[in-house]
Enzyme design. Structure first.
Site, PDB file in Angstrom:
ATOM      1  N   HIS A  18      20.647  24.541   1.264  1.00  0.00           N
ATOM      2  CA  HIS A  18      19.527  25.195   0.584  1.00  0.00           C
ATOM      3  C   HIS A  18      19.079  26.420   1.343  1.00  0.00           C
ATOM      4  CE1 HIS A  18      17.820  22.138   3.290  1.00  0.00           C
ATOM      5  NE2 HIS A  18      16.801  22.974   3.461  1.00  0.00           N
ATOM      6  N   HIS A  44      15.669  28.786   1.773  1.00  0.00           N
ATOM      7  CA  HIS A  44      14.232  28.943   1.557  1.00  0.00           C
ATOM      8  C   HIS A  44      13.961  30.397   1.172  1.00  0.00           C
ATOM      9  CE1 HIS A  44      12.920  25.225   3.836  1.00  0.00           C
ATOM     10  NE2 HIS A  44      14.153  25.372   4.304  1.00  0.00           N
TER      11      HIS A  44
HETATM   12  P1  AMP Z   1      15.015  22.036   5.971  1.00  0.00           P
HETATM   13  O1  AMP Z   1      16.083  21.011   5.701  1.00  0.00           O
HETATM   14  O2  AMP Z   1      14.527  22.034   7.392  1.00  0.00           O
HETATM   15  O3  AMP Z   1      15.426  23.421   5.542  1.00  0.00           O
HETATM   16  O4  AMP Z   1      13.715  21.652   5.169  1.00  0.00           O
HETATM   17  C1  AMP Z   1      13.751  20.951   3.953  1.00  0.00           C
HETATM   18  C2  AMP Z   1      12.663  21.481   3.064  1.00  0.00           C
HETATM   19  O5  AMP Z   1      12.637  20.678   1.903  1.00  0.00           O
HETATM   20  C3  AMP Z   1      11.239  21.468   3.661  1.00  0.00           C
HETATM   21  O6  AMP Z   1      10.678  22.771   3.537  1.00  0.00           O
HETATM   22  C4  AMP Z   1      10.505  20.457   2.785  1.00  0.00           C
HETATM   23  O7  AMP Z   1       9.162  20.788   2.582  1.00  0.00           O
HETATM   24  C5  AMP Z   1      11.297  20.506   1.512  1.00  0.00           C
HETATM   25  N1  AMP Z   1      11.269  19.297   0.708  1.00  0.00           N
HETATM   26  C6  AMP Z   1      11.450  18.016   1.118  1.00  0.00           C
HETATM   27  N2  AMP Z   1      11.381  17.161   0.085  1.00  0.00           N
HETATM   28  C7  AMP Z   1      11.165  17.911  -1.015  1.00  0.00           C
HETATM   29  C8  AMP Z   1      10.996  17.611  -2.397  1.00  0.00           C
HETATM   30  N3  AMP Z   1      11.047  16.368  -2.861  1.00  0.00           N
HETATM   31  N4  AMP Z   1      10.781  18.632  -3.262  1.00  0.00           N
HETATM   32  C9  AMP Z   1      10.722  19.905  -2.802  1.00  0.00           C
HETATM   33  N5  AMP Z   1      10.874  20.253  -1.516  1.00  0.00           N
HETATM   34  C10 AMP Z   1      11.087  19.268  -0.624  1.00  0.00           C
END
Ligand code: AMP
Length: 139
Positions: A103, A105
């Protein structure tokens, strides 16, 4: 590196098993709002096909997800009249990754405004309002 886990939370979002606030979708990618937004309009872009991160993604997966990331970066700048946009992407736990489905951001940015601390749950009504603004700017 560990194998892709088909039960990771973003895979469940893709299958519609858990809710998400979707802002854009095409054949290859999905964009939805981050539930712990570090800036207003913080969203995530993912490929629909499985891969953990940059280290196992194919060039094709990267191409489609980056194309959608650019589309959404432009959309959030327009939606929020932002001064800039930050794109972040983390790889494996040591690299800061928490969800193991590739993913990117997308974070709208404003002069003099820092990102909020990570890990703080957002206000769902506000996130929904921000999603509508982004969708309107894509239309
Ligand atoms: P990272 O893997 O460190 O890039 O972070 C994962 C991101 O996913 C974080 O910013 C979380 O806030 C976000 N996140 C986790 N669960 C969900 C969800 N169910 N829906 C949307 N975003 C999520």
């Amino acid at each position: 590196m560990a194998a892709y886990d088909p039960d990771n939370i973003f895979a469940k979002i893709l299958r519609g098993e858990i809710p998400s606030t979707r802002v854009y979708e095409d054949d290859d990618t999905l964009a939805f709002m981050d539930i712990m937004p570090r800036s207003d309009g913080h969203l995530l872009v993912i490929p629909k096909t499985p891969c953990r991160n940059l280290l196992d993604a194919t060039p094709e997966q990267l191409a489609v997800v980056m194309s959608t990331t650019q589309k959404l970066a432009k959309a959030v700048v327009k939606a929020f009249n932002a001064d800039g946009v930050t794109v972040q992407q983390f790889n494996e736990a040591a690299g800061g990754q928490e969800v193991f489905h590739l993913h990117f951001h997308v974070l709208p940015r404003f002069e003099g405004v820092s990102l909020r601390a990570p890990g703080q749950m957002g206000d769902f009504d506000l996130i929904a309002q921000h999603a509508e603004k982004i969708k309107a700017s894509l239309a």
